[in-house]
Design a protein around this motif. Sequence first.
Motif, mmCIF file in Angstrom:
data_model
loop_
_atom_site.group_PDB
_atom_site.id
_atom_site.type_symbol
_atom_site.label_atom_id
_atom_site.label_comp_id
_atom_site.label_asym_id
_atom_site.label_seq_id
_atom_site.Cartn_x
_atom_site.Cartn_y
_atom_site.Cartn_z
ATOM 1 N N LEU A 124 0.832 -1.202 0.000
ATOM 2 C CA LEU A 124 0.000 0.000 0.000
ATOM 3 C C LEU A 124 0.869 1.256 0.000
ATOM 4 O O LEU A 124 0.604 2.215 -0.738
ATOM 5 N N ALA A 125 1.929 1.246 0.796
ATOM 6 C CA ALA A 125 2.829 2.398 0.851
ATOM 7 C C ALA A 125 3.475 2.645 -0.509
ATOM 8 O O ALA A 125 3.567 3.792 -0.967
ATOM 9 N N CYS A 126 3.925 1.578 -1.168
ATOM 10 C CA CYS A 126 4.532 1.733 -2.498
ATOM 11 C C CYS A 126 3.560 2.371 -3.479
ATOM 12 O O CYS A 126 3.923 3.288 -4.234
ATOM 13 N N GLN A 127 2.337 1.891 -3.486
ATOM 14 C CA GLN A 127 1.337 2.397 -4.434
ATOM 15 C C GLN A 127 1.062 3.882 -4.201
ATOM 16 O O GLN A 127 0.998 4.670 -5.152
ATOM 17 N N HIS A 128 0.923 4.268 -2.939
ATOM 18 C CA HIS A 128 0.569 5.650 -2.661
ATOM 19 C C HIS A 128 1.760 6.595 -2.808
ATOM 20 O O HIS A 128 1.598 7.726 -3.279
ATOM 21 N N VAL A 129 2.939 6.150 -2.437
ATOM 22 C CA VAL A 129 4.116 6.996 -2.647
ATOM 23 C C VAL A 129 4.324 7.225 -4.139
ATOM 24 O O VAL A 129 4.653 8.342 -4.574
ATOM 25 N N ARG A 130 4.125 6.201 -4.935
ATOM 26 C CA ARG A 130 4.266 6.373 -6.393
ATOM 27 C C ARG A 130 3.204 7.332 -6.931
ATOM 28 O O ARG A 130 3.493 8.175 -7.792
ATOM 29 N N SER A 131 1.975 7.253 -6.413
ATOM 30 C CA SER A 131 0.923 8.169 -6.855
ATOM 31 C C SER A 131 1.261 9.615 -6.518
ATOM 32 O O SER A 131 1.023 10.527 -7.310
#
Length: 290
Positions: free
Chosen positions: A153-160
């Motif tokens: 989840l952290a990866c997805q949101h940091v990338r966004s």
Amino acid sequence: MIQAAAPVLDLSTCDKEPIRTPGSIQPHGFLLTLAADLAVLQASANLGDWCGVAADAAPGRPLAEVIGQAAAQRLVPELAADLGPRPFYVGTVTTDNGRHFDVLAHQWDGVTIAEFEAVDRAEPADFRNLYPLIGDFLLKVNDTNSIESLARLACQHVRSVTGFGRVLVYRFDADGHGHVMAEARDERYHSYMGQHFPAADIPAQARALYALSRIRLIQDATYTPAALVPPLNPVTGKANDLSFAALRSVSPVHLQYMRNMNTLASMSVSLMVKGKLWGLISCHNEGPAA
């Protein structure tokens, strides 16, 4: 004309590099060190490129003579405050030549360090678009039932939020070896998911700095560093400790490591658990950051 060969880097010495006192900054902005009366003590060598004032002409001059009266008036109340060791946003200013900068400042090593990062806008950044992304992340955190799902989840949101092409969560084991436990990436990017890396990839002194200064951005791994002028901190008589400086120049060995990975821009966020470096969020871009 025959060009001189590029210097060969000794990759075995990266644990001995002066990473806290590199004597230079990344050139996508400029840096000034200031005395208590806000007179300039040092300037980065690229000051003339950004402001039109030669770096060697800046020391000893009032801040207003270097960045312009209007910009200085905007910053003086913030810079005169009791700043701490962590960089703090003190305003967005326009210098006399029409360039715009976000300014970070902190007090460390006996001086006030003011960093001017070039931007395309005359006003502070508008973060309203981030609120829905952050809110969504916080809501979903409550639905995660494992460290692995939280890392994804952290990866997805940091990338966004950042727009980087690949974002990894990199966890250290008890012996310091690294393991990529989560990833979010553009489909054009190579996957590092599940890969393991030896502890020697991140020397002890680099880990200590990650624990101290918890966000690091490298805009372009092909940059030419801008040296500080004069090279020694006038207060200490030694090379400046730039541990907390956002523009701090990084290890040439690390830059080569990035280029070998076809990564020209990166951002690292330290993950701390009970005061210890647990892992990193590592962001990669194949081209320089905008």
